[in-house]
Design a protein around this motif. Structure first.
Motif, mmCIF file in Angstrom:
data_model
loop_
_atom_site.group_PDB
_atom_site.id
_atom_site.type_symbol
_atom_site.label_atom_id
_atom_site.label_comp_id
_atom_site.label_asym_id
_atom_site.label_seq_id
_atom_site.Cartn_x
_atom_site.Cartn_y
_atom_site.Cartn_z
ATOM 1 N N ASP A 62 0.802 -1.234 0.000
ATOM 2 C CA ASP A 62 0.000 0.000 0.000
ATOM 3 C C ASP A 62 0.828 1.274 0.000
ATOM 4 N N SER A 63 2.113 1.183 0.382
ATOM 5 C CA SER A 63 2.902 2.397 0.565
ATOM 6 C C SER A 63 2.892 3.238 -0.708
ATOM 7 N N ASP A 64 2.388 4.477 -0.573
ATOM 8 C CA ASP A 64 2.312 5.369 -1.727
ATOM 9 C C ASP A 64 3.680 5.560 -2.367
ATOM 10 N N LYS A 65 4.703 5.654 -1.539
ATOM 11 C CA LYS A 65 6.042 5.924 -2.080
ATOM 12 C C LYS A 65 6.865 4.659 -2.284
ATOM 13 N N GLN A 66 6.244 3.500 -2.083
ATOM 14 C CA GLN A 66 6.979 2.230 -2.250
ATOM 15 C C GLN A 66 8.306 2.276 -1.497
ATOM 16 N N ARG A 67 8.203 2.579 -0.209
ATOM 17 C CA ARG A 67 9.418 2.733 0.597
ATOM 18 C C ARG A 67 10.163 1.426 0.844
ATOM 19 N N PHE A 68 9.413 0.299 0.801
ATOM 20 C CA PHE A 68 10.016 -0.994 1.147
ATOM 21 C C PHE A 68 9.811 -1.981 0.012
ATOM 22 N N CYS A 69 10.667 -3.007 -0.031
ATOM 23 C CA CYS A 69 10.366 -4.094 -0.950
ATOM 24 C C CYS A 69 10.628 -5.433 -0.281
ATOM 25 N N LEU A 70 9.960 -6.449 -0.812
ATOM 26 C CA LEU A 70 10.101 -7.815 -0.303
ATOM 27 C C LEU A 70 10.923 -8.611 -1.297
ATOM 28 N N SER A 71 11.653 -9.603 -0.789
ATOM 29 C CA SER A 71 12.335 -10.526 -1.690
ATOM 30 C C SER A 71 11.269 -11.341 -2.416
ATOM 31 N N GLU A 72 11.652 -11.983 -3.516
ATOM 32 C CA GLU A 72 10.669 -12.739 -4.296
ATOM 33 C C GLU A 72 9.929 -13.771 -3.466
ATOM 34 N N ASP A 73 10.648 -14.431 -2.556
ATOM 35 C CA ASP A 73 10.020 -15.460 -1.711
ATOM 36 C C ASP A 73 9.265 -14.838 -0.526
ATOM 37 N N ARG A 74 9.274 -13.507 -0.446
ATOM 38 C CA ARG A 74 8.566 -12.749 0.599
ATOM 39 C C ARG A 74 9.080 -13.039 2.002
ATOM 40 N N LEU A 75 10.290 -13.567 2.102
ATOM 41 C CA LEU A 75 10.828 -13.879 3.433
ATOM 42 C C LEU A 75 11.650 -12.716 3.980
ATOM 43 N N TYR A 76 12.097 -11.814 3.088
ATOM 44 C CA TYR A 76 12.973 -10.720 3.508
ATOM 45 C C TYR A 76 12.395 -9.383 3.075
ATOM 46 N N ILE A 77 12.734 -8.349 3.853
ATOM 47 C CA ILE A 77 12.258 -6.991 3.549
ATOM 48 C C ILE A 77 13.432 -6.030 3.662
ATOM 49 N N ARG A 78 13.416 -4.989 2.843
ATOM 50 C CA ARG A 78 14.394 -3.907 3.038
ATOM 51 C C ARG A 78 13.781 -2.582 2.610
ATOM 52 N N ALA A 79 14.405 -1.490 3.056
ATOM 53 C CA ALA A 79 13.976 -0.162 2.622
ATOM 54 C C ALA A 79 14.612 0.105 1.272
ATOM 55 N N ASN A 80 13.877 0.755 0.378
ATOM 56 C CA ASN A 80 14.401 1.024 -0.963
ATOM 57 C C ASN A 80 15.432 2.143 -0.982
ATOM 58 N N GLN A 81 15.353 3.054 -0.027
ATOM 59 C CA GLN A 81 16.308 4.176 0.051
ATOM 60 C C GLN A 81 16.172 4.857 1.396
ATOM 61 N N GLY A 82 16.989 5.881 1.623
ATOM 62 C CA GLY A 82 16.835 6.700 2.826
ATOM 63 C C GLY A 82 17.685 6.247 4.008
ATOM 64 N N HIS A 83 18.573 5.282 3.778
ATOM 65 C CA HIS A 83 19.363 4.739 4.890
ATOM 66 C C HIS A 83 20.355 5.747 5.463
ATOM 67 N N SER A 84 20.536 5.680 6.774
ATOM 68 C CA SER A 84 21.684 6.362 7.369
ATOM 69 C C SER A 84 22.767 5.330 7.677
ATOM 70 N N ILE A 85 22.387 4.080 7.883
ATOM 71 C CA ILE A 85 23.418 3.052 8.084
ATOM 72 C C ILE A 85 23.967 2.636 6.717
ATOM 73 N N ARG A 86 25.205 2.175 6.720
ATOM 74 C CA ARG A 86 25.865 1.772 5.469
ATOM 75 C C ARG A 86 25.286 0.473 4.959
ATOM 76 N N VAL A 87 24.604 0.523 3.848
ATOM 77 C CA VAL A 87 24.176 -0.719 3.213
ATOM 78 C C VAL A 87 24.489 -0.591 1.729
ATOM 79 N N ASP A 88 24.721 -1.728 1.082
ATOM 80 C CA ASP A 88 24.972 -1.717 -0.349
ATOM 81 C C ASP A 88 23.690 -2.152 -1.040
ATOM 82 N N LEU A 89 22.998 -1.192 -1.653
ATOM 83 C CA LEU A 89 21.720 -1.515 -2.291
ATOM 84 C C LEU A 89 21.939 -2.217 -3.627
ATOM 85 N N GLY A 90 23.189 -2.297 -4.062
ATOM 86 C CA GLY A 90 23.494 -3.000 -5.313
ATOM 87 C C GLY A 90 22.974 -2.254 -6.531
#
Ligand code: HQG
Length: 182
Positions: A62-90
């Protein structure tokens, strides 16, 4: 779809733990920013937050801005952007459009024209394709003002641009000579 207040509360909570402070609830993210949905639920519940796997999936959808996404198997979630911690979004470096926009507040202008746009507490400076988004982002900080970024020239000067899964343009910094007030 517009989110209900309970959904907004959970969405803010997810933004906080998936972008900024996973350790605040004892959660771990992998180096690409993914957390197990099951762990998110367990850690949240252990910290007094009422949340279920179903409510998380509903918010991702439902998120209007699509802030999060799920892995294909729906077992994992991450934020699409906006991190302050170091992550490699690939994300792959892309050719940027000629112009991009950044909304900010008038009170930051003096400093921005001195130091350029800096990511501050986040990993990247956030830019948008359109002025409307920039105005809405600027309003969050005070009296809004929109800056036009000469992103085409920056690209020629070998600055890198990325686009998050939800369409936000990201770059490391924008020196003042590429900025214009609209
Ligand atoms: C400003 C939302 C002084 C910058 C939005 C901004 C976005 C400077 C603020 C996302 C500066 C940082 C990010 C300098 C930059 N001196 N101020 N040199 N350089 N600034 O919140 O771009 O709803 O970290 O102009 O939609 O406002 O959370 O960044 O005003 O995409 O999904 O420092 O957050 O997404 O503020 O917003 P932020 P932002 P979500």
């Amino acid at each position: 779809m517009r989110m209900k207040s309970k959904q907004i509360e959970i969405s803010k909570f997810l933004s906080y733990v998936l972008r900024h402070k996973p350790e605040s609830i004892g959660l771990e993210l992998d180096e690409r920013g993914w957390a197990s949905v099951e762990r998110v639920v367990d850690c949240a519940v252990a910290n007094g937050m009422q949340i279920t796997r179903g409510s998380i999936i509903e918010i991702v959808m439902d998120s209007d801005k699509q802030r999060f996404c799920l892995s294909e198997d729906r077992l994992y979630i991450r934020a699409n952007q906006g991190h302050s911690i170091r992550v490699d979004l690939g994300l792959e470096a892309l050719i940027s459009p000629e112009k991009l926009f950044h909304g900010t507040a008038t009170r930051f202008l003096e400093s921005i024209f001195k130091e350029g746009l800096q990511p501050q507490r986040r990993q990247h400076v956030h830019l948008s394709n359109d002025m409307e988004t920039a105005i809405a982002v600027g309003k969050r900080h005070g009296v809004p003002v929109v800056l036009e970024i000469a992103s085409g020239l920056m690209h020629e000067a070998e600055f890198e641009f990325f686009r998050s899964a939800n369409g936000v343009w990201l770059t490391d910094r924008v020196p003042p000579e590429y900025l214009k007030i609209l």
